[in-house]
Design a protein around this motif. Sequence first.
Motif, PDB file in Angstrom:
ATOM      1  N   ALA B 189      25.806  27.112 -22.176  1.00  0.00           N
ATOM      2  CA  ALA B 189      25.790  25.709 -22.600  1.00  0.00           C
ATOM      3  C   ALA B 189      24.364  25.279 -22.939  1.00  0.00           C
ATOM      4  N   GLY B 190      23.397  25.710 -22.111  1.00  0.00           N
ATOM      5  CA  GLY B 190      22.001  25.378 -22.372  1.00  0.00           C
ATOM      6  C   GLY B 190      21.507  25.965 -23.680  1.00  0.00           C
ATOM      7  N   MET B 191      21.876  27.239 -23.934  1.00  0.00           N
ATOM      8  CA  MET B 191      21.428  27.903 -25.160  1.00  0.00           C
ATOM      9  C   MET B 191      22.007  27.239 -26.403  1.00  0.00           C
ATOM     10  N   GLN B 192      23.252  26.762 -26.272  1.00  0.00           N
ATOM     11  CA  GLN B 192      23.876  26.143 -27.444  1.00  0.00           C
ATOM     12  C   GLN B 192      23.245  24.791 -27.770  1.00  0.00           C
ATOM     13  N   ASN B 193      22.463  24.261 -26.812  1.00  0.00           N
ATOM     14  CA  ASN B 193      21.770  22.998 -27.066  1.00  0.00           C
ATOM     15  C   ASN B 193      20.409  23.199 -27.713  1.00  0.00           C
ATOM     16  N   ILE B 194      19.966  24.461 -27.823  1.00  0.00           N
ATOM     17  CA  ILE B 194      18.653  24.701 -28.441  1.00  0.00           C
ATOM     18  C   ILE B 194      18.826  24.655 -29.953  1.00  0.00           C
ATOM     19  N   PRO B 195      18.067  23.812 -30.636  1.00  0.00           N
ATOM     20  CA  PRO B 195      18.230  23.695 -32.092  1.00  0.00           C
ATOM     21  C   PRO B 195      17.919  25.020 -32.789  1.00  0.00           C
ATOM     22  N   ALA B 196      18.794  25.422 -33.731  1.00  0.00           N
ATOM     23  CA  ALA B 196      18.606  26.687 -34.435  1.00  0.00           C
ATOM     24  C   ALA B 196      17.298  26.679 -35.222  1.00  0.00           C
ATOM     25  N   SER B 197      16.840  25.490 -35.619  1.00  0.00           N
ATOM     26  CA  SER B 197      15.622  25.402 -36.433  1.00  0.00           C
ATOM     27  C   SER B 197      14.420  25.996 -35.700  1.00  0.00           C
ATOM     28  N   LEU B 198      14.411  25.859 -34.368  1.00  0.00           N
ATOM     29  CA  LEU B 198      13.297  26.412 -33.599  1.00  0.00           C
ATOM     30  C   LEU B 198      13.209  27.926 -33.768  1.00  0.00           C
ATOM     31  N   ARG B 212      10.321  35.264 -28.756  1.00  0.00           N
ATOM     32  CA  ARG B 212      11.412  34.280 -28.889  1.00  0.00           C
ATOM     33  C   ARG B 212      11.939  33.893 -27.515  1.00  0.00           C
ATOM     34  N   TRP B 213      12.071  34.900 -26.633  1.00  0.00           N
ATOM     35  CA  TRP B 213      12.550  34.611 -25.273  1.00  0.00           C
ATOM     36  C   TRP B 213      11.550  33.758 -24.501  1.00  0.00           C
ATOM     37  N   THR B 214      10.272  34.196 -24.498  1.00  0.00           N
ATOM     38  CA  THR B 214       9.310  33.543 -23.604  1.00  0.00           C
ATOM     39  C   THR B 214       8.790  32.222 -24.177  1.00  0.00           C
ATOM     40  N   ARG B 215       8.819  32.069 -25.514  1.00  0.00           N
ATOM     41  CA  ARG B 215       8.253  30.854 -26.073  1.00  0.00           C
ATOM     42  C   ARG B 215       9.306  29.810 -26.422  1.00  0.00           C
ATOM     43  N   VAL B 216      10.529  30.259 -26.718  1.00  0.00           N
ATOM     44  CA  VAL B 216      11.557  29.292 -27.121  1.00  0.00           C
ATOM     45  C   VAL B 216      12.671  29.192 -26.076  1.00  0.00           C
ATOM     46  N   THR B 217      13.396  30.306 -25.857  1.00  0.00           N
ATOM     47  CA  THR B 217      14.605  30.226 -25.041  1.00  0.00           C
ATOM     48  C   THR B 217      14.311  29.785 -23.614  1.00  0.00           C
ATOM     49  N   ILE B 218      13.433  30.502 -22.936  1.00  0.00           N
ATOM     50  CA  ILE B 218      13.226  30.219 -21.511  1.00  0.00           C
ATOM     51  C   ILE B 218      12.622  28.836 -21.266  1.00  0.00           C
ATOM     52  N   PRO B 219      11.576  28.425 -22.010  1.00  0.00           N
ATOM     53  CA  PRO B 219      11.067  27.060 -21.777  1.00  0.00           C
ATOM     54  C   PRO B 219      12.133  25.988 -22.020  1.00  0.00           C
ATOM     55  N   LEU B 220      12.958  26.186 -23.054  1.00  0.00           N
ATOM     56  CA  LEU B 220      13.943  25.154 -23.361  1.00  0.00           C
ATOM     57  C   LEU B 220      15.136  25.186 -22.409  1.00  0.00           C
TER      58      LEU B 220
END
Lengths: 269, 303
Positions: B189-198, B212-220
Amino acid sequence: MKKITAYTALVVGALIFAYPFVWMLSASFKPEYEIGDMSLMASKWTFASYQLVFDTIPIFSAFLNSIIVSLAVTGAVLFFGSLAAYSLSKLKWRGRDTVFNLILFTMMVPFMVLLIPLYTLVVKFGWTDSLVGLIVPFMMNATALLILRQSFLTIPTSLLEAARIDGCSEWRILRQIVWPLSIPALITAGIIVLTANWNQALWPIMVIRDEALMTMPQMVLLFTVGGGAQARLGPQLAAGILLALPIVVIYLIFQRQFISSMASTGLKG
Amino acid sequence: MGQVINNIFARSFRSLSRGRNVSGYLMIAPYLLHLVIFLGYPLVFAFVLVFHRWDIITPMEFAGLKNLTRLIHDDLFFKALLNTGFFLSIHIPLQIITALFFADLLNKKLKGQDFFRTIYFLPVVVSGVVVAILFSQLFAFENGYINGIITALGGERVPWLVSPQWAMPSIAIIVTWKNVGFYIILFLAGMQNIPASLYEVASLEGATTWQRWTRVTIPLLNPTMVTVIVLSTIGGFSLFIEPYMLTGGGPLNSTLSAVLYIYNQAFYFNHMGYAAALGFAFACIIFTIVFLQKRFVTKDMYS
């Protein structure tokens, strides 16, 4: 290529989470001396394990007790929970916010503080060895209340005002307008309470001693660790299957609602 | 029957409610009454019990601070705390990594993902009693399924539940296996809330998978991460059925959990007052830890 790797990982995951249950089901129909085998197949299939369960413990009455307790608790939680949720979301009265904050606070109280004093209270009421002791302390549930309140808040107040002008009592508004519009929330809250209650083992172990009043988890637990299974694995697995089956069947039918229900409890925390 | 009840309710509401104010009180009343009896009173009584000796049969006896001084000198209390810490140090990382791994797979929107999601969630709805029965066989030393696989591959049998070193890690694996489906769904659910544009920006700038994991997914995913850590911590302190059924808290108290210790003091030794004091102490510790986690984890991720 990437897709193949992803699918392989997905299938390995499915094996990790589902295979133990499949093995358990198959082993419960195997002769005892073949359960050590790793294979899912048996030289012959037998009901002997289930027979021993039925002969040794009153599993049928446990099943009935579980159904009575789970349904009574779930029904009470939904009924009293929606009365309270309606009052907290759609009616105005002095002290409402204070009461709501108080209820939010109660959710933070860890159950282990209550374990002993709640037990002594149940003893004082004379509810040990009675299904009442398993039902009444759990008739209200703050999580369910919050889910219902959240849903009731989305109902337009103008709709309720119109009904009031027509002379509807608040009770009738809840029954005829709010409930029909909140069926998904009622299902969500119901699933959470029903599952938790069907699987509850710690509290029954404390409160119930009489075999005739035990619910499924306690009965199966006692059968397993208390020597009823005569240290034979087959009957333990068979008893486990009987305990798991009802909730698994309901889960497979309503899996979408189950998953979103349970996720909603986590997402709010 | 239903009609009769409806009429009674309707009449009492109509006659008593002059305005919504009264209805409001009437409808919250059952909930509040229950709250006072089954939560308020026990909470106060727990506090009273902390200062008393009581075996539930003979009358209560004032004990002053004896329960608390006893707590400070109780090796088993600290053992249970250490065990919980050890459990969490394995359970939380294992749970987060496994949940992230499968949530990411399910987020690729492949065909059949609903089927896999249903399967991964299955252990969550099954009773802990069933899971314990299952793993008593899977983790058995001599004829266990998992040791069977290990020896078939040429390895040595692992003393899963029978050695003090392995027993708690084994229970951490079991609990992770049972609960991880729930956390997969939360992360998904959390991942689906991350905007694809990022992710598009990241790939335009030539970010590696790791970045991508350490700078986008995990912080968000930070809010979900906090939830996962907090819920797992509370779960770790409530650990009961697995040690109760699989190890009885042993070997050498290596799997004695907080709730199991409270249970033993209350029902094995009849020390109701001391058990209540233990419940209080553990609850205060949970409160503190969860408070620190909420502050520390949230802050740390955003700095």
